[in-house]
Design an enzyme around this catalytic site. Structure first.
Site, short mmCIF file in Angstrom:
data_model
loop_
_atom_site.label_atom_id
_atom_site.label_comp_id
_atom_site.label_asym_id
_atom_site.label_seq_id
_atom_site.Cartn_x
_atom_site.Cartn_y
_atom_site.Cartn_z
N HIS A 159 -13.18 -15.54 55.07
CA HIS A 159 -14.85 -14.88 54.66
C HIS A 159 -14.52 -15.11 52.95
O HIS A 159 -14.05 -14.69 51.62
CB HIS A 159 -14.31 -13.86 54.98
CG HIS A 159 -15.01 -12.28 54.51
ND1 HIS A 159 -16.25 -12.46 54.92
CD2 HIS A 159 -15.10 -11.39 53.90
CE1 HIS A 159 -17.34 -11.54 54.90
NE2 HIS A 159 -16.82 -10.59 54.50
N ASN A 204 -22.69 -12.62 51.28
CA ASN A 204 -21.96 -12.52 52.20
C ASN A 204 -22.82 -12.00 53.57
O ASN A 204 -23.46 -11.41 53.67
CB ASN A 204 -20.78 -11.04 51.77
CG ASN A 204 -19.91 -10.35 52.71
OD1 ASN A 204 -20.15 -11.35 54.12
ND2 ASN A 204 -19.16 -9.10 52.72
N CYS A 243 -17.63 -8.35 59.47
CA CYS A 243 -16.63 -9.45 58.91
C CYS A 243 -16.52 -11.07 60.08
O CYS A 243 -16.05 -11.90 59.24
CB CYS A 243 -16.56 -10.21 57.62
SG CYS A 243 -18.08 -8.34 56.47
N1 ACO Z 1 -25.26 -4.37 38.63
C1 ACO Z 1 -24.29 -3.80 36.71
N2 ACO Z 1 -23.48 -3.03 37.26
C2 ACO Z 1 -22.79 -2.50 38.59
C3 ACO Z 1 -22.87 -3.31 39.29
C4 ACO Z 1 -24.36 -3.64 39.14
N3 ACO Z 1 -24.50 -4.50 41.13
N4 ACO Z 1 -22.53 -2.20 40.57
C5 ACO Z 1 -21.44 -1.62 39.79
N5 ACO Z 1 -21.56 -1.91 38.39
C6 ACO Z 1 -20.65 -1.06 37.52
C7 ACO Z 1 -19.92 0.32 37.95
O1 ACO Z 1 -20.59 0.96 38.03
C8 ACO Z 1 -18.75 0.39 37.02
O2 ACO Z 1 -19.23 0.98 35.66
P1 ACO Z 1 -18.44 1.95 35.31
O3 ACO Z 1 -16.93 0.59 34.51
O4 ACO Z 1 -19.59 2.36 34.38
O5 ACO Z 1 -18.14 2.89 36.60
C9 ACO Z 1 -18.83 -1.69 36.68
O6 ACO Z 1 -19.52 -1.97 36.93
C10 ACO Z 1 -17.40 -1.47 37.25
O7 ACO Z 1 -17.50 -1.79 38.86
P2 ACO Z 1 -16.31 -2.17 39.46
O8 ACO Z 1 -16.93 -1.63 40.53
O9 ACO Z 1 -15.08 -1.81 39.09
O10 ACO Z 1 -15.99 -3.21 39.80
P3 ACO Z 1 -15.41 -4.87 40.54
O11 ACO Z 1 -15.21 -6.32 39.74
O12 ACO Z 1 -15.02 -4.44 41.36
O13 ACO Z 1 -16.53 -5.44 41.26
C11 ACO Z 1 -17.57 -5.24 43.48
C12 ACO Z 1 -17.50 -4.39 42.42
C13 ACO Z 1 -18.63 -6.51 43.73
C14 ACO Z 1 -18.72 -3.84 44.16
C15 ACO Z 1 -16.54 -6.06 43.68
O14 ACO Z 1 -15.91 -4.22 43.97
C16 ACO Z 1 -16.53 -5.90 45.67
O15 ACO Z 1 -17.04 -7.48 45.45
N6 ACO Z 1 -15.76 -5.66 46.55
C17 ACO Z 1 -15.14 -6.02 47.98
C18 ACO Z 1 -16.64 -5.70 48.56
C19 ACO Z 1 -17.33 -6.01 49.49
O16 ACO Z 1 -16.01 -7.23 49.85
N7 ACO Z 1 -17.61 -5.88 50.58
C20 ACO Z 1 -17.83 -5.61 51.76
C21 ACO Z 1 -16.66 -6.06 53.18
S1 ACO Z 1 -16.94 -5.95 54.06
C22 ACO Z 1 -17.78 -6.90 55.00
O17 ACO Z 1 -17.72 -8.21 54.54
C23 ACO Z 1 -18.65 -6.36 55.79
#
Ligand code: ACO
Length: 337
Positions: free
Chosen positions: A264, A294, A122
């Site tokens: 980003h 993204n 990214c």
């Molecule tokens: N739908 C419903 N529930 C979900 C989903 C979904 N799509 N995805 C995760 N959950 C659940 C999890 O299982 C968890 O449940 P639990 O509490 O029972 O275990 C709950 O939601 C909370 O999960 P978290 O991981 O704490 O959620 P968070 O608020 O951190 O959001 C996310 C997750 C969206 C992935 C976030 O952490 C994020 O955006 N991180 C950055 C990711 C990123 O930028 N990746 C690319 C980087 S490199 C590049 O860009 C190529």
């Protein structure tokens, strides 16, 4: 240095097919995976993303790059024959060989250019711009086409609700030209950094030379993205904010001197947390993640292009590009438009 570099044209292109959260919810339900439009919207800010039809030659990564490049060339008043260098930032190349940059050169007919890919995930578009700037500063190159383009959906694990909801396909391009070193309109400074120790936060185990894709590995989805989203979130907020502050400090500027932040576009909550941390009002942040998700290396050039074309970014304004990506990689670039 006798020369500086300036972006003189931008362009972007997306596939036609829109994939809404509602359609993803239905698709995942068929696989026995639960998610909801509300969860995706509230946790990421994403409403829809575009997905390429890779059976359609017009929607390959290099073809989206081609459309974006044509628009950037038109804005800059240049033709393909004017391009000395093509840098294609991507982690989802059309083919491993030849490079996507060479596919693009073939499509453009940019016969005087040399072409190469950069993979910094990214952060790739910023890595590409910085590389272009360095060649321009030495006097070796006059005009560079930098593209950030991705077709990510073939690499998504549609049973992993954590990651598959985040990504989309698209491409953005910029024409970067040589200007006098004291030009008002130029790249002011840049900073790049990687931390390979954090490789595990976002990676694809198979598909490279280290691990061939066998039927057994395919069935275990080892050729798909594996992501530790929560950990990335924390690192992203801190480094994006640190890089922004550093860029301003080294140019003896304060946050009040910044007209626009183009971060980003990974997650609206990451973007809002960064803005809050550096005390920048969200009105000064360019956001398009809600419509495209993204798109990795394409997020910054497409967001930049949108803001240039709709007149938000104006001549003489100070703009900061700020990214993080798999690797992990980080990069920021401050410019006066
Ligand atoms: N739908 C419903 N529930 C979900 C989903 C979904 N799509 N995805 C995760 N959950 C659940 C999890 O299982 C968890 O449940 P639990 O509490 O029972 O275990 C709950 O939601 C909370 O999960 P978290 O991981 O704490 O959620 P968070 O608020 O951190 O959001 C996310 C997750 C969206 C992935 C976030 O952490 C994020 O955006 N991180 C950055 C990711 C990123 O930028 N990746 C690319 C980087 S490199 C590049 O860009 C190529």
């Amino acid at each position: 240095m006798d020369f500086a570099a300036r972006i003189t044209g931008t362009g972007s292109a997306f596939p036609k097919n829109r994939l809404s959260n509602a359609v993803i919810v239905k698709r995942l339900a068929k696989l026995g995976v639960k998610t909801s439009d509300t969860w995706i919207r509230e946790r990421t800010g994403i409403l829809e993303r575009r997905i390429s039809d890779v059976e359609n030659p017009a929607e390959l990564n290099s073809s989206l790059g081609f459309s974006a490049a044509q628009k950037a060339l038109e804005m800059a008043g240049k033709s393909p024959e004017d391009i000395d260098q093509i840098i294609y930032a991507t982690c989802s190349p059309d083919t491993l060989l030849p490079s996507t940059a060479c596919w693009l050169q073939h499509k453009l007919g940019a016969s005087k250019a040399w072409a190469m890919d950069i993979n910094a995930a990214c952060s790739g578009f910023i890595y590409g711009l910085v590389t272009a700037e360095k060649f321009i500063q030495t006097g070796q190159v006059r005009t560079t086409l930098v593209v950030g383009g991705e077709v990510l959906h073939p690499f998504l694990n549609w049973e992993d609700r954590n990651s598959c909801i985040l990504f989309g396909d698209g491409a953005g391009a910029a024409i970067v030209e040589r200007v006098p070193a004291d030009s008002t309109h130029r790249i002011l400074s840049s900073n790049l950094l990687s931390d390979g120790n954090l490789w595990e936060l976002f990676h694809m185990p198979a598909g490279g030379s280290n691990m061939e894709v066998t039927p057994e590995r395919y069935s275990r989805k080892l050729n798909k993205y594996k992501m530790k989203g929560k950990e990335i979130f924390k690192v992203a907020v801190k480094t994006l904010a640190d890089f922004a502050v550093h860029a301003l400090n080294e140019n003896l500027m304060t946050i009040d001197d910044l007209d626009w932040l183009v971060p980003h576009q990974a997650n609206l909550r990451i973007i809002e947390a960064v803005a809050k941390r550096i005390k920048l009002p969200m009105e000064k942040v360019i956001v398009n993640v809600e419509r495209y998700g993204n798109t990795s290396a394409a997020t910054i050039p497409t967001a930049l292009d949108e803001a240039v074309r709709d007149g938000r970014i104006k001549s003489g304004q100070t703009v900061l590009l700020d990214a993080f990506g798999a690797g992990l990689t980080y990069g920021s670039l401050l410019l006066r438009w």
